[in-house]
Write an enzyme that holds these catalytic residues in place. Structure first.
Site, PDB file in Angstrom:
ATOM      1  N   GLY A 109      -7.807   9.929   9.319  1.00 18.99           N
ATOM      2  CA  GLY A 109      -8.062  10.033  10.748  1.00 18.99           C
ATOM      3  C   GLY A 109      -9.026  11.118  11.153  1.00 18.99           C
ATOM      4  N   ALA A 122      -9.239   6.323   3.986  1.00 21.56           N
ATOM      5  CA  ALA A 122      -9.089   7.545   4.781  1.00 21.56           C
ATOM      6  C   ALA A 122     -10.367   8.381   4.809  1.00 21.56           C
ATOM      7  CB  ALA A 122      -7.919   8.398   4.299  1.00 21.56           C
ATOM      8  N   GLY A 123     -10.773   8.728   6.031  1.00 26.14           N
ATOM      9  CA  GLY A 123     -11.890   9.645   6.223  1.00 26.14           C
ATOM     10  C   GLY A 123     -13.163   9.022   6.737  1.00 26.14           C
ATOM     11  N   LYS A 166       0.870  -1.172   0.000  1.00 22.10           N
ATOM     12  CA  LYS A 166       0.000   0.000   0.000  1.00 22.10           C
ATOM     13  C   LYS A 166       0.906   1.220   0.000  1.00 22.10           C
ATOM     14  CE  LYS A 166      -3.237   2.730   2.615  1.00 22.10           C
ATOM     15  NZ  LYS A 166      -3.597   3.115   3.987  1.00 22.10           N
ATOM     16  N   ASN A 213      -9.366   2.391   9.686  1.00 20.99           N
ATOM     17  CA  ASN A 213      -8.606   2.101  10.897  1.00 20.99           C
ATOM     18  C   ASN A 213      -9.101   2.949  12.072  1.00 20.99           C
ATOM     19  OD1 ASN A 213      -5.005   1.908  11.670  1.00 20.99           O
ATOM     20  ND2 ASN A 213      -6.757   1.455  12.898  1.00 20.99           N
TER      21      ASN A 213
END
Length: 257
Positions: free
Chosen positions: A158, A184-185, A97, A206
């Protein structure tokens, strides 16, 4: 409806959720969360991986998962390439990644360094999962370059802000015919479900799980949200309309006296 299997690099996966492994309170909660999520692919940051001590990360997670190493923390092509090569040596995988950030505050991806690193690593037979901005042209260029999966953000990593530019995401899905994951987001399960309803192939998340009050329960919620959104997309969502469309006709109604 036929069996909906995800194919990546010739491998078959049932889950369309990729889980990150950072920020969890402890390894026990991480393992329980991974199990609850149903994820089959998990990421790990090579630069944070300590293999010299007993009880290192790789010894504490189930080896049934497919590892997707990432280049988190890299700012330049040179850093990213070195990290990718270390990942292949340690984990015996061509998957990477690719993350190249442009600054320490917003952590936004650097499109120029990313593209150049992708060109080099693809020649070296790496299978690239490219973390990038939600620029439709960039996503298409990365796909055409040969990236295995293109992974646009929906808001800063995040942040939990969710979808900030739905129009761009719709264009990306229309322009790109390959595997497109959102990375992301994501802040809440409804964000993940909405992404899947738009026809994306999967979600990587995450923070929304690891930083929640109950990561195990949130993992389960994300799993169900992604399944629900995918089923909705495959079932065929009705078109939006500015006008009402009654479910019954006026034919046969009782006449006024």
């Amino acid at each position: 409806m036929d069996r909906d299997v995800l194919l990546i690099d010739g491998k078959r996966f049932e889950s369309r959720l990729i889980m990150g492994t950072a920020l969890f309170p402890n390894i026990n909660i991480l393992n329980k969360s991974l199990k609850a999520s149903g994820a089959e692919i998990i990421t790990l940051a090579i630069r944070r991986l300590n293999l010299t001590n007993s009880g290192n990360f790789l010894d504490q997670v189930n080896r049934k998962y497919t590892f997707l190493p990432n280049t988190a923390g890299c700012f330049t092509k040179k850093e990213a390439i070195l990290t990718a090569e270390l990942a292949r040596e340690i984990l015996k995988t061509n998957w990477i990644k690719l993350e190249l950030i442009s600054d320490e505050e917003m952590l936004l991806p650097d499109p120029i360094e990313l593209y150049e690193a992708c060109k080099y690593l693809i020649k070296k037979k790496f299978k690239i999962f490219a973390y990038c901005s939600d620029d439709p042209v960039l996503c298409k260029r990365l796909e055409d370059l040969g990236c295995e999966v293109v992974m646009p953000l929906i808001s800063p990593i995040g942040s939990g802000l969710g979808i900030r530019n739905e129009h761009n995401l719709e264009i990306i899905r229309k322009m790109c015919s390959g595997k497109i994951f959102v990375d992301a987001g994501i802040g809440k399960p409804s964000d993940a479900s909405k992404i899947m309803e738009m026809g994306f192939d999967g979600v990587l998340l995450n923070s929304s799980v690891a930083r929640s009050l109950d990561p195990v329960e949130m993992s389960s919620a994300m799993k169900l949200a992604i399944i629900s959104g995918r089923k909705g997309y495959r079932s065929g969502l009705i078109e939006k309309s500015k006008f009402a469309s009654g479910s019954t006709t006026f034919k046969g109604k009782i006449s006024n006296f």
